[in-house]
Design a protein around this motif. Structure first.
Motif, mmCIF file in Angstrom:
data_model
loop_
_atom_site.group_PDB
_atom_site.id
_atom_site.type_symbol
_atom_site.label_atom_id
_atom_site.label_comp_id
_atom_site.label_asym_id
_atom_site.label_seq_id
_atom_site.Cartn_x
_atom_site.Cartn_y
_atom_site.Cartn_z
ATOM 1 N N LEU A 1 0.834 -1.187 0.000
ATOM 2 C CA LEU A 1 0.000 0.000 0.000
ATOM 3 C C LEU A 1 0.868 1.236 0.000
ATOM 4 O O LEU A 1 1.903 1.271 0.639
ATOM 5 N N GLY A 2 0.436 2.243 -0.693
ATOM 6 C CA GLY A 2 1.192 3.470 -0.782
ATOM 7 C C GLY A 2 0.658 4.545 0.141
ATOM 8 O O GLY A 2 -0.512 4.559 0.488
ATOM 9 N N ALA A 3 1.538 5.452 0.529
ATOM 10 C CA ALA A 3 1.124 6.589 1.338
ATOM 11 C C ALA A 3 1.777 7.877 0.845
ATOM 12 O O ALA A 3 1.112 8.871 0.691
ATOM 13 N N VAL A 4 3.086 7.845 0.581
ATOM 14 C CA VAL A 4 3.794 9.043 0.129
ATOM 15 C C VAL A 4 3.700 9.111 -1.385
ATOM 16 O O VAL A 4 3.869 8.116 -2.081
ATOM 17 N N THR A 5 3.425 10.278 -1.910
ATOM 18 C CA THR A 5 3.366 10.490 -3.347
ATOM 19 C C THR A 5 3.937 11.863 -3.649
ATOM 20 O O THR A 5 4.365 12.571 -2.748
ATOM 21 N N THR A 6 3.987 12.228 -4.901
ATOM 22 C CA THR A 6 4.447 13.561 -5.284
ATOM 23 C C THR A 6 3.336 14.275 -6.017
ATOM 24 O O THR A 6 2.533 13.654 -6.718
ATOM 25 N N ARG A 7 3.279 15.560 -5.864
ATOM 26 C CA ARG A 7 2.331 16.402 -6.580
ATOM 27 C C ARG A 7 3.031 17.704 -6.920
ATOM 28 O O ARG A 7 3.653 18.323 -6.070
ATOM 29 N N SER A 8 2.923 18.110 -8.189
ATOM 30 C CA SER A 8 3.452 19.415 -8.579
ATOM 31 C C SER A 8 2.484 20.477 -8.084
ATOM 32 O O SER A 8 1.338 20.197 -7.756
ATOM 33 N N LYS A 9 2.936 21.690 -8.026
ATOM 34 C CA LYS A 9 2.063 22.784 -7.589
ATOM 35 C C LYS A 9 0.861 22.901 -8.531
ATOM 36 O O LYS A 9 -0.250 23.144 -8.091
ATOM 37 N N GLU A 10 1.081 22.696 -9.835
ATOM 38 C CA GLU A 10 -0.012 22.761 -10.808
ATOM 39 C C GLU A 10 -1.018 21.640 -10.584
ATOM 40 O O GLU A 10 -2.216 21.841 -10.673
ATOM 41 N N GLU A 11 -0.531 20.427 -10.312
ATOM 42 C CA GLU A 11 -1.430 19.306 -10.044
ATOM 43 C C GLU A 11 -2.234 19.546 -8.775
ATOM 44 O O GLU A 11 -3.421 19.232 -8.727
ATOM 45 N N GLN A 12 -1.612 20.143 -7.761
ATOM 46 C CA GLN A 12 -2.328 20.435 -6.533
ATOM 47 C C GLN A 12 -3.420 21.465 -6.785
ATOM 48 O O GLN A 12 -4.532 21.343 -6.282
ATOM 49 N N LYS A 13 -3.128 22.478 -7.598
ATOM 50 C CA LYS A 13 -4.145 23.480 -7.939
ATOM 51 C C LYS A 13 -5.290 22.831 -8.707
ATOM 52 O O LYS A 13 -6.457 23.093 -8.446
ATOM 53 N N ALA A 14 -4.965 21.969 -9.678
ATOM 54 C CA ALA A 14 -5.994 21.307 -10.475
ATOM 55 C C ALA A 14 -6.833 20.374 -9.608
ATOM 56 O O ALA A 14 -8.044 20.303 -9.757
ATOM 57 N N ALA A 15 -6.204 19.670 -8.678
ATOM 58 C CA ALA A 15 -6.920 18.743 -7.806
ATOM 59 C C ALA A 15 -7.869 19.476 -6.880
ATOM 60 O O ALA A 15 -8.902 18.935 -6.500
#
Length: 107
Positions: free
Chosen positions: A1-15
């Protein structure tokens, strides 16, 4: 199972967008590669049944474990799940539910 991931600032805004259907991969693909930002390492935590994204600093890791150096405490309830769900589908504000240990083992 995963817990840590990466998100770009743009992906965070889109999400966090109010649009129901946002193509995060399109946002990421449109970034100018010459200005490539470093992605943030994040985890999702459970805050009263709602997923909240927290930026973390990681240390050593192996195939199954990642050391968290900064960002959360030992008692923080971290959201885990299949890699695709945690890394791509889960968004801040999504409702989540806690599963008991015996429920996890059955799945």
């Amino acid at each position: 199972l995963g817990a840590v991931t990466t998100r770009s600032k743009e992906e965070q805004k889109a999400a966090n967008s109010t649009d129901e259907e946002v193509d995060v991969t399109t946002v990421a693909d449109n970034n100018d590669s010459s200005k490539k930002e470093e992605d943030d390492e994040v985890v999702f935590v459970n805050v009263n049944g709602i997923a909240k994204i927290i930026k973390v600093k990681t240390g050593i890791s192996d195939y199954d474990n990642i050391e968290i150096l900064e960002g959360i405490s030992d008692t923080t309830e971290v959201v885990t799940g299949p890699f695709l769900v945690v890394s791509k589908r889960l968004k801040e504000g999504d409702p989540i539910k806690k599963m008991e240990k015996d429920q996890k083992e059955k799945e």
